[in-house]
Motif scaffolding. Structure first.
Motif, PDB file in Angstrom:
ATOM      1  N   CYS A  63       0.853  -1.191   0.000  1.00 26.37           N
ATOM      2  CA  CYS A  63       0.000   0.000   0.000  1.00 26.37           C
ATOM      3  C   CYS A  63       0.889   1.242   0.000  1.00 26.37           C
ATOM      4  N   CYS A  80       0.374   3.082   3.595  1.00 28.37           N
ATOM      5  CA  CYS A  80       0.851   2.585   4.897  1.00 28.37           C
ATOM      6  C   CYS A  80       1.881   1.476   4.806  1.00 28.37           C
ATOM      7  N   CYS A 131      -7.380  -0.853   1.479  1.00 29.27           N
ATOM      8  CA  CYS A 131      -6.348  -1.419   2.347  1.00 29.27           C
ATOM      9  C   CYS A 131      -6.952  -1.571   3.747  1.00 29.27           C
ATOM     10  N   CYS A 177      -5.082   0.990   6.521  1.00 30.51           N
ATOM     11  CA  CYS A 177      -5.219   2.452   6.535  1.00 30.51           C
ATOM     12  C   CYS A 177      -6.514   2.928   5.876  1.00 30.51           C
TER      13      CYS A 177
END
Ligand code: FE
Length: 134
Positions: free
Chosen positions: A52, A55, A101, A104
């Motif tokens: 991601c 994050c 995700c 986050c």
């Protein structure tokens, strides 16, 4: 309305803006979509892992990536159960499944059930939401 999920990685809008490029912010935090056939990873097939861009959580491996021809990176499965959250998206007069995700809450793209492999899934992901790691 569904209750908002509690994510492990939580940042203010200002923090995200500092951390991300304008395009990453628009896609990940504002559920934007990059223009088809323009993303960094649309036609990219090196061996590695996609994390991601918000994050750093690992999301997909290169072994699950395929060329869908739709203009965005496509994968047939997530790296591990629980790394992706699913939400119903009724925007633009369509009913689609949004993928995010799970750490986050960053917007990744959508998943469709017309995938060519045995999973039947096509995770259509914005390059801007991903970072490739060898
Ligand atoms: Fe994330």
């Amino acid at each position: 309305m569904k209750e908002k999920r509690q994510y492990t990685v939580v940042k203010s809008e200002d923090e995200w803006k500092t951390l991300l490029t304008d395009e990453q912010y628009r896609v990940l935090r504002k559920k934007g979509t990059e223009r088809p056939f323009t993303g960094e990873y649309d036609h990219f097939f090196e061996d590695g892992v996609y994390v991601c861009a918000g994050c750093g959580q690992q999301l997909f491996t290169s072994t699950s990536k395929f060329d869908s021809g739709c203009g965005w990176p496509a994968f047939d499965r997530e790296i591990e159960k629980g790394t992706i959250d699913y939400e119903t998206d009724q925007g633009f007069g369509m009913v689609r499944t949004e993928i995010l995700c799970s750490k986050c809450g960053g917007h990744l793209g959508h998943v469709f059930d017309d995938g060519p492999t045995e999973t039947g899934n096509r995770f259509c992901v914005n390059s801007a939401s991903l970072k490739f790691k060898q």
